[in-house]
Design a protein around this motif. Structure first.
Motif, PDB file in Angstrom:
ATOM      1  N   ALA A  51       5.719 -29.189  -6.812  1.00 13.72           N
ATOM      2  CA  ALA A  51       6.933 -29.604  -7.535  1.00 13.72           C
ATOM      3  C   ALA A  51       6.595 -30.681  -8.562  1.00 13.72           C
ATOM      4  O   ALA A  51       5.994 -31.708  -8.234  1.00 13.72           O
ATOM      5  CB  ALA A  51       7.977 -30.138  -6.548  1.00 13.72           C
ATOM      6  N   LEU A  52       7.000 -30.415  -9.811  1.00 13.60           N
ATOM      7  CA  LEU A  52       6.779 -31.378 -10.896  1.00 13.60           C
ATOM      8  C   LEU A  52       8.082 -31.544 -11.668  1.00 13.60           C
ATOM      9  O   LEU A  52       8.904 -30.626 -11.700  1.00 13.60           O
ATOM     10  CB  LEU A  52       5.715 -30.863 -11.875  1.00 13.60           C
ATOM     11  CG  LEU A  52       4.297 -30.669 -11.366  1.00 13.60           C
ATOM     12  CD1 LEU A  52       3.434 -30.086 -12.489  1.00 13.60           C
ATOM     13  CD2 LEU A  52       3.708 -31.991 -10.891  1.00 13.60           C
ATOM     14  N   SER A  53       8.235 -32.701 -12.340  1.00 12.86           N
ATOM     15  CA  SER A  53       9.364 -32.843 -13.252  1.00 12.86           C
ATOM     16  C   SER A  53       8.840 -32.754 -14.679  1.00 12.86           C
ATOM     17  O   SER A  53       7.685 -33.076 -14.955  1.00 12.86           O
ATOM     18  CB  SER A  53      10.077 -34.177 -13.004  1.00 12.86           C
ATOM     19  OG  SER A  53       9.150 -35.235 -13.062  1.00 12.86           O
ATOM     20  N   LYS A  54       9.698 -32.311 -15.575  1.00 12.18           N
ATOM     21  CA  LYS A  54       9.342 -32.168 -16.992  1.00 12.18           C
ATOM     22  C   LYS A  54       9.028 -33.526 -17.600  1.00 12.18           C
ATOM     23  O   LYS A  54       9.514 -34.542 -17.112  1.00 12.18           O
ATOM     24  CB  LYS A  54      10.549 -31.610 -17.749  1.00 12.18           C
ATOM     25  CG  LYS A  54      10.616 -30.124 -17.813  1.00 12.18           C
ATOM     26  CD  LYS A  54      11.522 -29.746 -18.971  1.00 12.18           C
ATOM     27  CE  LYS A  54      12.539 -28.728 -18.565  1.00 12.18           C
ATOM     28  NZ  LYS A  54      13.404 -28.338 -19.666  1.00 12.18           N
ATOM     29  N   GLY A  55       8.296 -33.538 -18.686  1.00 17.78           N
ATOM     30  CA  GLY A  55       8.062 -34.788 -19.409  1.00 17.78           C
ATOM     31  C   GLY A  55       6.763 -35.433 -18.987  1.00 17.78           C
ATOM     32  O   GLY A  55       5.774 -34.756 -18.723  1.00 17.78           O
TER      33      GLY A  55
ATOM     34  N   ARG B 115      -4.618 -23.744 -14.165  1.00 18.26           N
ATOM     35  CA  ARG B 115      -3.998 -23.803 -15.490  1.00 18.26           C
ATOM     36  C   ARG B 115      -2.614 -23.168 -15.424  1.00 18.26           C
ATOM     37  O   ARG B 115      -2.436 -22.101 -14.850  1.00 18.26           O
ATOM     38  CB  ARG B 115      -4.872 -23.082 -16.520  1.00 18.26           C
ATOM     39  CG  ARG B 115      -6.104 -23.906 -16.923  1.00 18.26           C
ATOM     40  CD  ARG B 115      -6.878 -23.237 -18.047  1.00 18.26           C
ATOM     41  NE  ARG B 115      -7.240 -21.859 -17.713  1.00 18.26           N
ATOM     42  CZ  ARG B 115      -8.270 -21.530 -16.925  1.00 18.26           C
ATOM     43  NH1 ARG B 115      -9.025 -22.481 -16.391  1.00 18.26           N
ATOM     44  NH2 ARG B 115      -8.523 -20.261 -16.672  1.00 18.26           N
ATOM     45  N   VAL B 116      -1.631 -23.886 -16.018  1.00 15.97           N
ATOM     46  CA  VAL B 116      -0.243 -23.410 -15.941  1.00 15.97           C
ATOM     47  C   VAL B 116      -0.002 -22.412 -17.065  1.00 15.97           C
ATOM     48  O   VAL B 116      -0.390 -22.642 -18.210  1.00 15.97           O
ATOM     49  CB  VAL B 116       0.739 -24.603 -16.048  1.00 15.97           C
ATOM     50  CG1 VAL B 116       2.173 -24.135 -15.824  1.00 15.97           C
ATOM     51  CG2 VAL B 116       0.373 -25.673 -15.028  1.00 15.97           C
ATOM     52  N   ALA B 117       0.665 -21.297 -16.722  1.00 19.05           N
ATOM     53  CA  ALA B 117       0.824 -20.207 -17.691  1.00 19.05           C
ATOM     54  C   ALA B 117       1.938 -20.478 -18.698  1.00 19.05           C
ATOM     55  O   ALA B 117       1.878 -20.018 -19.830  1.00 19.05           O
ATOM     56  CB  ALA B 117       1.095 -18.907 -16.941  1.00 19.05           C
ATOM     57  N   ASP B 118       2.972 -21.249 -18.329  1.00 15.94           N
ATOM     58  CA  ASP B 118       4.101 -21.472 -19.237  1.00 15.94           C
ATOM     59  C   ASP B 118       4.262 -22.948 -19.566  1.00 15.94           C
ATOM     60  O   ASP B 118       3.825 -23.810 -18.816  1.00 15.94           O
ATOM     61  CB  ASP B 118       5.415 -21.000 -18.582  1.00 15.94           C
ATOM     62  CG  ASP B 118       5.380 -19.530 -18.242  1.00 15.94           C
ATOM     63  OD1 ASP B 118       5.472 -18.723 -19.159  1.00 15.94           O
ATOM     64  OD2 ASP B 118       5.256 -19.222 -17.043  1.00 15.94           O
ATOM     65  N   ASP B 119       4.950 -23.199 -20.681  1.00 15.60           N
ATOM     66  CA  ASP B 119       5.264 -24.563 -21.070  1.00 15.60           C
ATOM     67  C   ASP B 119       6.746 -24.809 -20.742  1.00 15.60           C
ATOM     68  O   ASP B 119       7.619 -24.143 -21.309  1.00 15.60           O
ATOM     69  CB  ASP B 119       5.015 -24.715 -22.579  1.00 15.60           C
ATOM     70  CG  ASP B 119       5.427 -26.082 -23.094  1.00 15.60           C
ATOM     71  OD1 ASP B 119       5.955 -26.888 -22.294  1.00 15.60           O
ATOM     72  OD2 ASP B 119       5.225 -26.344 -24.288  1.00 15.60           O
ATOM     73  N   PRO B 120       7.052 -25.752 -19.843  1.00 11.80           N
ATOM     74  CA  PRO B 120       8.454 -25.943 -19.437  1.00 11.80           C
ATOM     75  C   PRO B 120       9.350 -26.407 -20.581  1.00 11.80           C
ATOM     76  O   PRO B 120      10.575 -26.290 -20.496  1.00 11.80           O
ATOM     77  CB  PRO B 120       8.377 -26.993 -18.330  1.00 11.80           C
ATOM     78  CG  PRO B 120       7.077 -27.667 -18.514  1.00 11.80           C
ATOM     79  CD  PRO B 120       6.152 -26.691 -19.177  1.00 11.80           C
ATOM     80  N   ASP B 121       8.756 -26.931 -21.665  1.00 11.20           N
ATOM     81  CA  ASP B 121       9.579 -27.384 -22.792  1.00 11.20           C
ATOM     82  C   ASP B 121      10.111 -26.212 -23.612  1.00 11.20           C
ATOM     83  O   ASP B 121      11.132 -26.328 -24.275  1.00 11.20           O
ATOM     84  CB  ASP B 121       8.779 -28.327 -23.702  1.00 11.20           C
ATOM     85  CG  ASP B 121       8.641 -29.702 -23.059  1.00 11.20           C
ATOM     86  OD1 ASP B 121       9.525 -30.063 -22.261  1.00 11.20           O
ATOM     87  OD2 ASP B 121       7.643 -30.384 -23.342  1.00 11.20           O
ATOM     88  N   THR B 122       9.397 -25.098 -23.587  1.00 12.25           N
ATOM     89  CA  THR B 122       9.854 -23.948 -24.377  1.00 12.25           C
ATOM     90  C   THR B 122      10.369 -22.814 -23.488  1.00 12.25           C
ATOM     91  O   THR B 122      11.212 -22.038 -23.899  1.00 12.25           O
ATOM     92  CB  THR B 122       8.705 -23.431 -25.281  1.00 12.25           C
ATOM     93  OG1 THR B 122       7.550 -23.232 -24.460  1.00 12.25           O
ATOM     94  CG2 THR B 122       8.379 -24.400 -26.379  1.00 12.25           C
ATOM     95  N   SER B 123       9.865 -22.741 -22.272  1.00 10.02           N
ATOM     96  CA  SER B 123      10.316 -21.681 -21.374  1.00 10.02           C
ATOM     97  C   SER B 123      11.516 -22.187 -20.569  1.00 10.02           C
ATOM     98  O   SER B 123      11.626 -23.373 -20.309  1.00 10.02           O
ATOM     99  CB  SER B 123       9.176 -21.322 -20.425  1.00 10.02           C
ATOM    100  OG  SER B 123       9.662 -20.671 -19.292  1.00 10.02           O
ATOM    101  N   ARG B 124      12.396 -21.297 -20.190  1.00 12.21           N
ATOM    102  CA  ARG B 124      13.520 -21.715 -19.340  1.00 12.21           C
ATOM    103  C   ARG B 124      13.248 -21.393 -17.877  1.00 12.21           C
ATOM    104  O   ARG B 124      14.116 -21.561 -17.030  1.00 12.21           O
ATOM    105  CB  ARG B 124      14.806 -21.036 -19.804  1.00 12.21           C
ATOM    106  CG  ARG B 124      15.080 -21.342 -21.263  1.00 12.21           C
ATOM    107  CD  ARG B 124      16.424 -20.845 -21.647  1.00 12.21           C
ATOM    108  NE  ARG B 124      17.436 -21.771 -21.230  1.00 12.21           N
ATOM    109  CZ  ARG B 124      18.482 -22.114 -21.947  1.00 12.21           C
ATOM    110  NH1 ARG B 124      18.652 -21.609 -23.134  1.00 12.21           N
ATOM    111  NH2 ARG B 124      19.372 -22.948 -21.482  1.00 12.21           N
ATOM    112  N   LYS B 125      12.046 -20.930 -17.628  1.00 13.26           N
ATOM    113  CA  LYS B 125      11.699 -20.589 -16.243  1.00 13.26           C
ATOM    114  C   LYS B 125      11.603 -21.845 -15.394  1.00 13.26           C
ATOM    115  O   LYS B 125      11.113 -22.882 -15.855  1.00 13.26           O
ATOM    116  CB  LYS B 125      10.326 -19.906 -16.217  1.00 13.26           C
ATOM    117  CG  LYS B 125      10.342 -18.480 -16.667  1.00 13.26           C
ATOM    118  CD  LYS B 125       8.959 -17.899 -16.388  1.00 13.26           C
ATOM    119  CE  LYS B 125       8.739 -16.617 -17.131  1.00 13.26           C
ATOM    120  NZ  LYS B 125       7.327 -16.242 -17.161  1.00 13.26           N
TER     121      LYS B 125
END
Ligand code: AMP
Length: 218
Positions: free
Chosen positions: A5-9, A25-35
């Motif tokens: 569990a991580l928080s954005k930012g 390595r994380v596949a998505d960027d939480p700033d652009t993805s809504r996943k």
């Protein structure tokens, strides 16, 4: 499957290099993805994106095996719920800042403390703030806010705030000054106690990689 569990930012950004050192390595960027569930290059590791103050809850209930949470969030969690159910094995030395008492530049905090005046303090860290002022023998009325604490003294909601300060830029822009430190803050790795037993090998491998990566930073 290992769930982290991580928080954005700040926390997400500063945890990425630590994950990389563990080969993740994380596949998505939480700033652009809504996943809200992000996959990684490892089929057995996934990341969930939660609000910073919810990280301890996900880890405590085992919905996440591990998490990264600011010590400010952990202090507040512990004051309310106690410290059982979660290990906090590593200070990751990331997302560092300081929890401070701040007032409007026109407010004489020292005089208020000396005279024993009752002051109003706005904060989202109500329990941590209560303990801080009780230890100083000060009488305060605490007002719970969920964000933008800096606004409260500007519009007469409170005399002071307790908030985390990094560069001090936000305080300065709002003509506030930090008058007292409550505690230094940095993010810690937190681990669900049961996961440490049941998923010992995977969790321990992550802990070892994080520990090495943290030690490697001067
Ligand atoms: P700054 O202007 O750099 O002092 O940043 C202050 C603002 O960012 C405040 O509104 C804080 O709530 C937030 N902030 C700064 N550092 C952190 C941190 N390490 N974790 C969470 N929030 C932070």
């Amino acid at each position: 499957m290992l769930t982290l569990a991580l928080s954005k930012g700040r926390i997400f950004d500063d945890t990425l290099p630590l994950l990389a050192s563990a080969g993740i390595r994380v596949a998505d960027d939480p700033d652009t993805s809504r996943k809200l569930i992000l996959s990684t290059n490892r089929p057995d590791v996934r990341i969930i994106i939660v609000r910073a103050s919810d990280v301890p809850t996900y880890v405590l209930y085992g919905a996440a095996d591990v998490g990264v949470a600011g010590s400010d969030v952990l202090l507040e969690h512990d004051a309310r719920h106690g410290s059982a159910g979660m290990y906090r094995p590593i200070d990751l030395n990331i997302a560092r800042c300081r929890m401070m008492v701040a007032v409007h530049e026109g407010f004489d905090y020292e005089a208020a403390v000396r005279s024993g005046a009752r002051i109003r303090v706005a904060t989202k860290y109500v329990d941590t703030a209560r303990e801080h002022f009780a230890a100083k023998g000060m009488h305060v009325d605490l007002i719970k806010l969920y964000g933008s604490m800096e606004l409260a003294p500007l519009v007469g909601l409170a005399d002071a705030i307790v908030d985390v300060v990094s560069t001090g830029g936000t305080l300065k822009a709002n003509r506030l000054i930090a008058v007292e430190e409550v505690c230094p803050v940095s993010a810690r790795l937190v681990v669900n106690q049961a996961a440490l037993k049941v998923k010992r090998t995977e969790v321990q491998a992550l802990l070892d990689a994080f520990e090495l990566a943290v030690k490697a930073v001067p």
